[in-house]
Scaffold this active site. Structure first.
Site, PDB file in Angstrom:
ATOM      1  N   ALA A  81       2.325  11.958  10.879  1.00  0.00           N
ATOM      2  CA  ALA A  81       1.894  13.186  10.214  1.00  0.00           C
ATOM      3  C   ALA A  81       0.639  12.924   9.401  1.00  0.00           C
ATOM      4  CB  ALA A  81       3.001  13.687   9.294  1.00  0.00           C
ATOM      5  N   THR A  87       3.265   2.679   7.982  1.00  0.00           N
ATOM      6  CA  THR A  87       4.368   1.951   7.344  1.00  0.00           C
ATOM      7  C   THR A  87       5.562   1.697   8.278  1.00  0.00           C
ATOM      8  OG1 THR A  87       3.747   2.787   5.205  1.00  0.00           O
ATOM      9  CG2 THR A  87       6.033   2.094   5.429  1.00  0.00           C
ATOM     10  N   TYR A 141      -7.843  10.507   8.070  1.00  0.00           N
ATOM     11  CA  TYR A 141      -6.574  10.813   7.393  1.00  0.00           C
ATOM     12  C   TYR A 141      -6.776  11.019   5.887  1.00  0.00           C
ATOM     13  CZ  TYR A 141      -3.361   9.016  11.097  1.00  0.00           C
ATOM     14  OH  TYR A 141      -2.627   8.807  12.221  1.00  0.00           O
ATOM     15  N   ILE A 142      -7.337   9.977   5.253  1.00  0.00           N
ATOM     16  CA  ILE A 142      -7.370   9.969   3.788  1.00  0.00           C
ATOM     17  C   ILE A 142      -8.315  11.049   3.274  1.00  0.00           C
ATOM     18  CG2 ILE A 142      -8.004   8.551   1.768  1.00  0.00           C
ATOM     19  CD1 ILE A 142      -6.827   6.137   3.236  1.00  0.00           C
ATOM     20  N   ALA A 173      -1.330 -16.152  -2.286  1.00  0.00           N
ATOM     21  CA  ALA A 173      -1.130 -17.373  -1.488  1.00  0.00           C
ATOM     22  C   ALA A 173      -2.257 -17.491  -0.468  1.00  0.00           C
ATOM     23  CB  ALA A 173       0.212 -17.315  -0.774  1.00  0.00           C
ATOM     24  N   ASP A 214      -0.610  -3.658   8.959  1.00  0.00           N
ATOM     25  CA  ASP A 214      -2.025  -3.270   9.042  1.00  0.00           C
ATOM     26  C   ASP A 214      -2.966  -4.449   9.229  1.00  0.00           C
ATOM     27  OD1 ASP A 214      -0.961  -0.810   8.487  1.00  0.00           O
ATOM     28  OD2 ASP A 214      -2.261  -0.362   6.782  1.00  0.00           O
ATOM     29  N   CYS A 267       1.127   6.066   0.808  1.00  0.00           N
ATOM     30  CA  CYS A 267       1.987   7.184   1.255  1.00  0.00           C
ATOM     31  C   CYS A 267       2.785   7.831   0.129  1.00  0.00           C
ATOM     32  CB  CYS A 267       2.991   6.692   2.297  1.00  0.00           C
ATOM     33  SG  CYS A 267       2.365   5.465   3.423  1.00  0.00           S
ATOM     34  N   LYS A 290       0.682   9.463  -2.766  1.00  0.00           N
ATOM     35  CA  LYS A 290      -0.080  10.541  -2.100  1.00  0.00           C
ATOM     36  C   LYS A 290       0.822  11.757  -1.840  1.00  0.00           C
ATOM     37  CE  LYS A 290       0.168  11.034   1.978  1.00  0.00           C
ATOM     38  NZ  LYS A 290      -0.443  10.243   3.030  1.00  0.00           N
ATOM     39  N   THR A 302       0.829  -1.209   0.000  1.00  0.00           N
ATOM     40  CA  THR A 302       0.000   0.000   0.000  1.00  0.00           C
ATOM     41  C   THR A 302       0.863   1.259   0.000  1.00  0.00           C
ATOM     42  OG1 THR A 302      -1.749  -1.154   1.184  1.00  0.00           O
ATOM     43  CG2 THR A 302      -1.790   1.243   1.277  1.00  0.00           C
ATOM     44  N   CYS A 303       1.863   1.303   0.848  1.00  0.00           N
ATOM     45  CA  CYS A 303       2.663   2.522   1.001  1.00  0.00           C
ATOM     46  C   CYS A 303       3.258   2.984  -0.325  1.00  0.00           C
ATOM     47  CB  CYS A 303       3.771   2.278   2.020  1.00  0.00           C
ATOM     48  SG  CYS A 303       4.955   3.625   2.098  1.00  0.00           S
ATOM     49  N   HIS A 315      16.733  30.894  14.689  1.00  0.00           N
ATOM     50  CA  HIS A 315      15.932  32.039  14.267  1.00  0.00           C
ATOM     51  C   HIS A 315      16.298  32.489  12.862  1.00  0.00           C
ATOM     52  CE1 HIS A 315      13.476  35.556  14.948  1.00  0.00           C
ATOM     53  NE2 HIS A 315      14.446  36.319  14.508  1.00  0.00           N
ATOM     54  N   GLU A 327      -6.584  14.455   3.722  1.00  0.00           N
ATOM     55  CA  GLU A 327      -5.444  14.633   2.817  1.00  0.00           C
ATOM     56  C   GLU A 327      -5.905  14.847   1.367  1.00  0.00           C
ATOM     57  OE1 GLU A 327      -1.973  12.191   5.240  1.00  0.00           O
ATOM     58  OE2 GLU A 327      -2.955  11.170   3.599  1.00  0.00           O
ATOM     59  N   TYR A 350      11.962  -2.865  -4.737  1.00  0.00           N
ATOM     60  CA  TYR A 350      11.525  -3.868  -3.754  1.00  0.00           C
ATOM     61  C   TYR A 350      11.777  -5.284  -4.272  1.00  0.00           C
ATOM     62  CZ  TYR A 350       9.436  -0.980  -0.138  1.00  0.00           C
ATOM     63  OH  TYR A 350       9.265  -0.125   0.922  1.00  0.00           O
ATOM     64  N   GLU A 388      11.229  27.348  16.034  1.00  0.00           N
ATOM     65  CA  GLU A 388      11.803  27.932  17.256  1.00  0.00           C
ATOM     66  C   GLU A 388      10.741  28.153  18.336  1.00  0.00           C
ATOM     67  OE1 GLU A 388      13.162  32.106  17.111  1.00  0.00           O
ATOM     68  OE2 GLU A 388      12.264  32.205  15.128  1.00  0.00           O
TER      69      GLU A 388
END
Ligand code: NDP
Length: 460
Positions: free
Chosen positions: A342, A312, A179-180, A115, A304, A48, A51, A42-43, A438, A183, A99, A443
């Site tokens: 995030a 992930t 989230y989805i 499988a 998941d 991720c 996206k 999925t990632c 700064h 986003e 991968y 900061e």
């Protein structure tokens, strides 16, 4: 001791499966992995990575508009979705190839087919029908998007489809407040789509800190998203020009695209788990102990599909712990607390540790909230009203920092370093004696002053 084809058979070549397979193979184990789709999971393939590219794409549009305040004139700017879509797919294919290479280089056999369990040591491969045995089997099949079965649901897309749209709609309706949904509402709005986000609850990002939820609502509205609360879709009807969605309060919205971002479910259906006796919970997630072991001694599950913390990096860590435990005689459990994460709204959310409500549940009144909200310097000349919200929670006399929440530019980057501070148990005094960098947005985290003491804000 029976002879098996492999020491380890991994079902699923996503983040958790590939990491586990590679580490086990590097220890000299005979490993095979089965994957019915592209390696990467999925990632990499439909989450991720693509996206985040879309978020960057949307941000360029905003940057062009804001550049005027900095003296730039950009003529004839326009956005071409197919260019971005195809470039993202090229990169996804490149990463998926990496991968596969990782597995190949480490002498892991990759079966590009599904499988399913025949028994606790045997899986059947779908294309060839071949049966393969292994001493240990790791389930790392992830999750799948899910949507409620309302009339006309077949007209809606889900996140898997969002990366491959033939063309961008003029108007999009995104259902969900998680989230989805948040986003993609931000992504499409940034690409010039008129977006409505419809959520059944009263505040976006259920489960997040109340101040984050309020700030994210402001973010969505500043991006031109029409956010509607307390509505659940009841029916989707196709019309000659698009779709009409009817909600439970009787209201209707006409749109060109309906995007259901109503959650994900573990992908355990039709895996033959009953043939191996593996137990799942009422959501279909594989029940595991802290070492990711299922109720069957030689069968483990990570990522998941176990529905613990669905991120992930968590799947990767769970996979590494599985290898330590099973192949290195070093029982290791991943610590699922204080995980920084995030949400890639525009600007994003960065968060680690407890929310204010969780702090109250855990510590009663023994916590202090520090917070600030300010308009970042960059937004002044850009003419953007968007503010940045920062919040820090401490516990006890020592004032150990137990939670940090930021909604603002670069917060996804900043929270990684702050995650180290929270994990290390640093105190507010450690933050205070750290000199500011700064002028930055970050900061502010070392100069925070208390919010009104322990007044919990509740968003329903
Ligand atoms: P979420 O659980 O975050 O959100 C699902 C949304 O759908 C919620 O707002 C939920 O409402 C709503 N919903 C559920 N059922 C229905 C229904 N029957 N009718 C109407 N609305 C409904 O799921 P996502 O799919 O957005 O994301 C899944 C997971 O993937 C996340 O929890 C996260 O772990 C991971 N993820 C992480 C990302 C990141 O790290 N940046 C990005 C994307 C996903 P309610 O809140 O009321 O239940």
């Amino acid at each position: 001791m029976p002879e098996y084809d492999y020491d380890l058979f991994v079902i699923g070549a996503g983040s958790g499966g590939v990491r586990s397979g590679r580490l086990a193979a590097q220890l000299g184990k005979r490993v095979a992995v089965a994957e019915e789709s592209k390696p990467g999971g999925t990632c990499v393939v439909r989450g991720c990575v693509p996206k985040k590219f879309m978020v960057y794409g949307a941000d360029y549009g905003a940057a062009i508009a804001e550049a005027k305040g900095y003296g730039w004139t950009v003529k004839d700017a326009s956005f071409d979705w197919p260019t971005l879509r195809d470039a993202i797919q090229d990169e996804v294919n490149r990463l998926s190839g990496i991968y596969s290479n990782i597995l190949e280089k480490n002498a892991v056999t990759l079966y590009r087919e599904r499988a399913e369990f025949v028994d606790k040591h045997t899986v059947r491969l779908s294309e060839t029908g071949r049966e393969v045995t292994a001493e240990t089997i790791l389930i790392a099949v992830g999750g799948r998007p899910w949507m409620p079965e309302i009339p006309g649901a077949e007209h809606a897309i889900m996140s898997d489809d969002a990366f491959l749209l033939g063309e961008l709609p003029e108007k999009a309706l995104i259902i969900g407040g998680g989230y989805i949904a948040c986003e993609f509402a931000g992504i499409y709005a940034g690409m010039g789509v008129q977006v409505t986000q419809a959520y059944r609850g009263g505040g976006l990002l259920n489960g997040f800190d109340a101040d984050v939820r309020e700030a994210v609502l402001e973010v969505q509205r500043n991006n031109g998203i029409d956010v509607r609360f307390s509505v659940s879709p009841k029916e989707i009807k196709k019309t000659s020009g698009g779709y009409i969605v009817t909600f439970d309060d009787g209201s209707k919205i006409g749109t060109d695209l309906v995007f259901m971002a109503t959650g994900r479910k573990p992908y355990t259906a039709a895996l033959g788990l009953e043939n191996a006796g593996v137990k799942t919970d009422d959501k279909g997630a594989i029940i595991v102990d802290k070492y990711s072991k299922s109720n069957i001694n030689n069968i483990y599950a990570v990522g998941d599909v176990t529905n613990r913390v669905n991120l992930t990096p968590v799947a990767i860590r769970e996979g590494a712990c599985f290898v330590e435990t099973v192949y290195k005689d070093n029982k290791t459990a991943f610590d699922h607390t204080e995980i920084a994460s995030a949400v890639f709204t525009r600007p994003p959310v960065g968060t680690v540790g407890v929310t204010e409500v969780e702090a109250r549940e855990k510590y009663g009144d023994d916590f202090i909230v520090y917070s600030t909200s300010f308009r970042p310097m960059k937004n002044v000349l850009a003419g953007k009203p968007q503010k940045c919200m920062m919040k820090l929670l401490t516990h006890g006399k020592k004032e150990t920092v137990i939670g940090i929440h930021i909604v603002g530019d670069d917060s996804a980057e900043i929270i990684q370093a702050l995650g180290i501070c929270v994990k290390a148990g640093l105190t507010k005094a450690d933050f205070d004696r750290t000199c500011a960098v700064h002028p930055t947005l970050a900061e502010e985290i070392v100069t925070l002053k208390p919010k009104e003491l322990n007044k919990t804000t509740v968003v329903s």
